[in-house]
Motif scaffolding. Structure first.
Motif, PDB file in Angstrom:
ATOM      1  N   LYS A 156      35.274  34.191  34.809  1.00 56.79           N
ATOM      2  CA  LYS A 156      35.941  34.677  35.974  1.00 56.79           C
ATOM      3  C   LYS A 156      37.301  33.985  36.299  1.00 56.79           C
ATOM      4  CE  LYS A 156      33.153  35.877  39.239  1.00 56.79           C
ATOM      5  NZ  LYS A 156      32.265  35.709  40.220  1.00 56.79           N
TER       6      LYS A 156
ATOM      7  N   GLN B 140      40.107  34.405  42.085  1.00 55.95           N
ATOM      8  CA  GLN B 140      38.929  35.307  42.413  1.00 55.95           C
ATOM      9  C   GLN B 140      37.631  34.525  42.657  1.00 55.95           C
ATOM     10  OE1 GLN B 140      37.533  38.016  39.227  1.00 55.95           O
ATOM     11  NE2 GLN B 140      35.821  38.750  40.524  1.00 55.95           N
TER      12      GLN B 140
ATOM     13  N   GLU C   2      38.292  32.515  46.047  1.00 58.21           N
ATOM     14  CA  GLU C   2      38.065  33.702  47.267  1.00 58.21           C
ATOM     15  C   GLU C   2      36.616  33.946  47.703  1.00 58.21           C
ATOM     16  OE1 GLU C   2      39.519  37.803  47.012  1.00 58.21           O
ATOM     17  OE2 GLU C   2      41.183  36.845  47.788  1.00 58.21           O
TER      18      GLU C   2
ATOM     19  N   ARG D 145      44.175  36.258  47.438  1.00 56.09           N
ATOM     20  CA  ARG D 145      44.928  36.740  46.565  1.00 56.09           C
ATOM     21  C   ARG D 145      45.650  38.036  46.897  1.00 56.09           C
ATOM     22  NH1 ARG D 145      40.412  39.268  42.519  1.00 56.09           N
ATOM     23  NH2 ARG D 145      39.510  39.312  44.354  1.00 56.09           N
TER      24      ARG D 145
END
Length: 121
Positions: free
Chosen positions: A99, A103, A106, A120
């Motif tokens: 990953k 991301q 977040e 993002r």
């Protein structure tokens, strides 16, 4: 997507020297700090010397994001666990799940803050 200047020019499998790594990791930590500032969530943060970004949430919990020069990784310590990210293909990717760092952050920040947080774009 937050990209770090110079990171996209790295070749897969090519190790950086410590100075190059620190420069890229520090730029990434600064980009994360700026994203936290822009997100509007009630998160206190402090970028400390030595490449350590500490986030503190309203409930008093903390998250630490730091560079680890020996492993050439960015490490994240969150309430839900520890995560490592290595530079590959122009981005920082999780060593366990692939990953992308922003991301994952977040998701981790949203979980720990108890509200949706967008870091993002």
């Amino acid at each position: 997507m937050v990209r770090t200047i110079g990171l996209e020019n790295m070749m897969v499998g090519q190790d950086m020297n410590e100075s190059e790594f620190n420069k890229l990791a520090d730029a990434t930590l600064t980009a994360i700090e700026q994203a936290i500032e822009r997100c509007g969530a009630g998160i206190d943060y402090e970028l400390q010397a030595g490449g350590v970004l500490e986030l503190e949430f309203d409930d008093g919990s903390k998250m630490v994001i730091n560079r680890h020069a020996v492993a050439q990784e960015i490490w994240v310590a969150a309430r839900s666990g520890g995560f490592h990210f290595k530079a590959a293909d122009g981005k920082w990717v999780g060593t366990r799940d692939g990953k992308e760092l922003m991301q994952a952050l977040e998701e981790l920040v949203s979980q720990q803050a108890g509200e949706a947080v967008r870091l993002r774009g």
